[in-house]
Design an enzyme around this catalytic site. Structure first.
Site, short mmCIF file in Angstrom:
data_model
loop_
_atom_site.label_atom_id
_atom_site.label_comp_id
_atom_site.label_asym_id
_atom_site.label_seq_id
_atom_site.Cartn_x
_atom_site.Cartn_y
_atom_site.Cartn_z
N CYS A 2 38.57 -37.77 2.91
CA CYS A 2 37.30 -37.66 2.60
C CYS A 2 36.91 -39.16 2.57
O CYS A 2 37.55 -39.94 3.38
CB CYS A 2 37.01 -37.26 0.91
SG CYS A 2 37.81 -35.77 0.49
N LEU A 50 35.91 -33.97 3.09
CA LEU A 50 36.38 -32.98 4.27
C LEU A 50 37.50 -31.89 3.27
O LEU A 50 38.30 -32.41 3.10
CB LEU A 50 37.09 -33.84 5.23
CG LEU A 50 37.96 -33.05 6.27
CD1 LEU A 50 37.14 -32.51 7.42
CD2 LEU A 50 38.91 -34.01 7.09
N ASN A 74 40.52 -39.95 -2.00
CA ASN A 74 40.48 -39.92 -0.49
C ASN A 74 42.10 -39.58 -0.33
O ASN A 74 42.80 -40.47 -0.36
CB ASN A 74 39.69 -40.81 -0.02
CG ASN A 74 40.22 -40.72 1.59
OD1 ASN A 74 40.30 -39.72 2.14
ND2 ASN A 74 39.89 -42.01 2.45
N GLY A 75 42.42 -38.22 0.17
CA GLY A 75 43.88 -38.22 0.45
C GLY A 75 44.27 -36.77 0.10
O GLY A 75 43.49 -35.85 -0.21
N THR A 324 45.30 -54.54 20.53
CA THR A 324 45.93 -53.37 20.82
C THR A 324 45.67 -52.20 20.09
O THR A 324 45.69 -50.96 20.36
CB THR A 324 47.53 -53.90 20.33
OG1 THR A 324 47.77 -55.02 21.39
CG2 THR A 324 48.61 -52.81 20.56
N ARG A 327 42.70 -50.61 21.95
CA ARG A 327 42.97 -49.88 23.40
C ARG A 327 43.88 -48.68 22.86
O ARG A 327 43.42 -47.83 23.58
CB ARG A 327 44.24 -50.91 23.77
CG ARG A 327 44.54 -50.62 25.18
CD ARG A 327 45.51 -51.77 25.63
NE ARG A 327 46.97 -51.49 25.20
CZ ARG A 327 47.74 -52.50 24.99
NH1 ARG A 327 47.38 -53.62 25.60
NH2 ARG A 327 48.96 -52.47 24.30
#
Length: 493
Positions: A2, A50, A74-75, A324, A327
């Protein structure tokens, strides 16, 4: 998974409710399924959900029965049923669970053990949370030991303390802000942050000397993957065709019928997802693994133009300019959008194996076990800045949760607790061997017991942004040089 935003410390937070709710909307991509707000006295906790476990009754913020302890988290807590059972043994009939959410157990652990509950209990999961204790007028903020889940803290000019899943929710309201460190808890009574758990890999002790049995390592990782499969919604696996993601997929495929939370939303067959430029190594390898495991495979081909067009959005969501990271995040960001379109909300991924087992090619140059182990530790402690940040934010940009079983607390205690001689890229006779040798060997099983074909099990490491197509790296360099001249760079250096 979330998005959370919590504000503490004002005498009356009520007038700021709309401001906090509006800031929380900047996190709605992380939790598009529901919004919840607690606002009372000096505290506001806003949550964008979520829904993966208990979609029907697990909306947040969560409360205890008396409604004087409030949680925004959140988790995921993978061993929540074990923790619930332990609570029942210690305090029979004291704790009444109001939902089937895996995260609700955090409320009850706090009620039982107070501010030290994370030190007193083995909480296995990825998490960042804020607890408000209405009775004692105190709050608690914490983040998982590796930093799989992002969390930031800021201080407002009005004296408030705010925490959020992403920096963008703090930017306007706070005079200053920073990352909340992994493995730490903030207790408002002292106003100080402290480590709540010191893992075996982060202790000032000698390098482990105990040898690891192959079956012990294999069984520990199988347990981790299975625990990460808890879900009440359709799920899948990110599959590049390399060793790490292929092992995760192999174990998931073997156990997809025996996982927790099987219900009407469960798919009877594992779905796998890969992305790359046309003709990329990852697409070819992932297809071979999918055919071997029998997954329902989804292959996404992107173009250089699509990736370059996405760069501003990727930087916005990742909140970093690290070259990095950006990318490697761009293909993942594009893939997450396609995954969400299939109805999948959760995937497992292979992050962390290279750091734990020395999977990067430069580990071949490690002069001795002590320096090999020290580099393992250094890389693991930086995961929250790079790979974990990428996996979380690139996927959550489209509301897809990425879980990382290699970084499970219990598995890491096993994988970082044995003699690094067994991990090194040369045997005791000084003969060269493949990186991550012991992990490969642990899953090198004969005949019908084989997890993967030998050409996959012993395939050399590809960086994710290389595996999706070598021309992606060249193209992003050319794009940068086209937009930013040496003169512009010099003037802004």
């Amino acid at each position: 998974m979330c998005g959370i935003l919590a504000l503490f410390g004002l005498q009356d937070a009520g007038p700021l409710r709309k401001q906090v709710v509006d800031a929380a909307k900047l996190l709605r991509h992380r939790g598009p399924d529901w919004s919840g707000v607690y606002c009372e006295g000096s505290t506001i906790i806003a949550h964008e959900r979520l829904a993966i476990v208990d979609p029907d009754s697990g909306d947040q913020p969560l409360f205890n029965e008396a409604k004087d302890i409030v949680l925004g988290v959140n988790g995921e807590i993978y061993n929540y049923t074990d923790l619930q059972d332990e609570l029942e043994e210690r305090a029979p009939k004291k704790h009444k669970f109001l939902t089937k959410s895996d995260c609700e157990v955090l409320l009850h652990l706090y009620a039982q053990d107070g501010i030290d509950f994370l030190s007193k209990n083995e909480v296995c999961g990825m998490y960042a949370f804020a607890i408000w204790d209405k009775k004692n007028k105190t709050y608690l903020v914490a983040r998982d030991p590796v930093g799989i889940i992002p969390l930031y803290i800021g201080w407002g000019s009005d004296g408030s303390v705010q925490v959020a899943s992403e920096l963008k929710a703090l930017h306007k309201a706070c005079e200053r802000y920073e990352e909340f460190p992994p493995g730490h808890v903030l207790d408002s009574k002292t106003g100080k942050r402290r480590l709540f758990y010191t893992p075996i890999w982060n202790q000032p002790t000698p390098v482990p000397t105990q040898d690891m049995a192959l079956h012990t390592l294999r069984e520990a990782f199988e347990r981790s993957v299975i625990s990460h499969m808890m879900s009440d919604v359709p799920y899948g696996v990110l599959l590049s065709g390399g060793l790490d993601s292929s092992l995760v997929a192999a174990i998931m495929s073997r156990n997809s019928q025996r996982r927790q939370h099987t219900g009407p939303a469960a798919w009877p067959q594992l779905h796998s997802f890969s992305i790359g430029l046309k003709g990329s190594p990852d697409l070819k390898a992932a297809k071979e693994v999918s055919n071997y495991l029998g997954t329902v495979h989804h292959e996404y081909v992107f173009t250089i133009e699509e990736a370059l067009d996405a760069l501003p959005d990727v930087i916005y969501h990742l909140e970093t300019f690290d070259v990095t990271t950006i990318r490697a995040s761009t293909p993942m960001y594009l893939m997450a959008r396609r995954i969400r379109a299939t109805g999948v909300k959760m995937v497992l991924s292979g992050e962390g194996a290279d750091e734990i087992f020395g999977g990067y090619l430069y580990f071949h140059k490690a002069p001795n076990p002590e320096e090999f182990h020290a580099e393992n530790v250094r890389k693991i402690k930086q995961l929250h800045l790079y790979d974990c940040l990428r996996a979380n934010k690139a996927m959550m940009a489209w509301g897809v949760e990425a879980r990382v079983p290699f970084l499970d607390r219990q598995f890491m205690e096993v994988a970082m607790g044995f003699n690094p001689v067994q991990k090194m890229c040369k045997d005791q006779a000084d003969k060269p061997r493949c990186e991550k040798w012991i992990l490969r060997k642990a899953f090198d099983q004969p005949g019908d017991r084989a997890y993967l074909p030998p050409e996959v099990l012993w395939r050399q490491k590809e960086q994710f942004s290389d595996g999706v197509g070598y021309s992606w790296i060249d193209s992003i360099k050319a794009h940068a040089e086209k937009l930013i001249s040496d003169q512009i760079l010099g003037n802004n250096g």
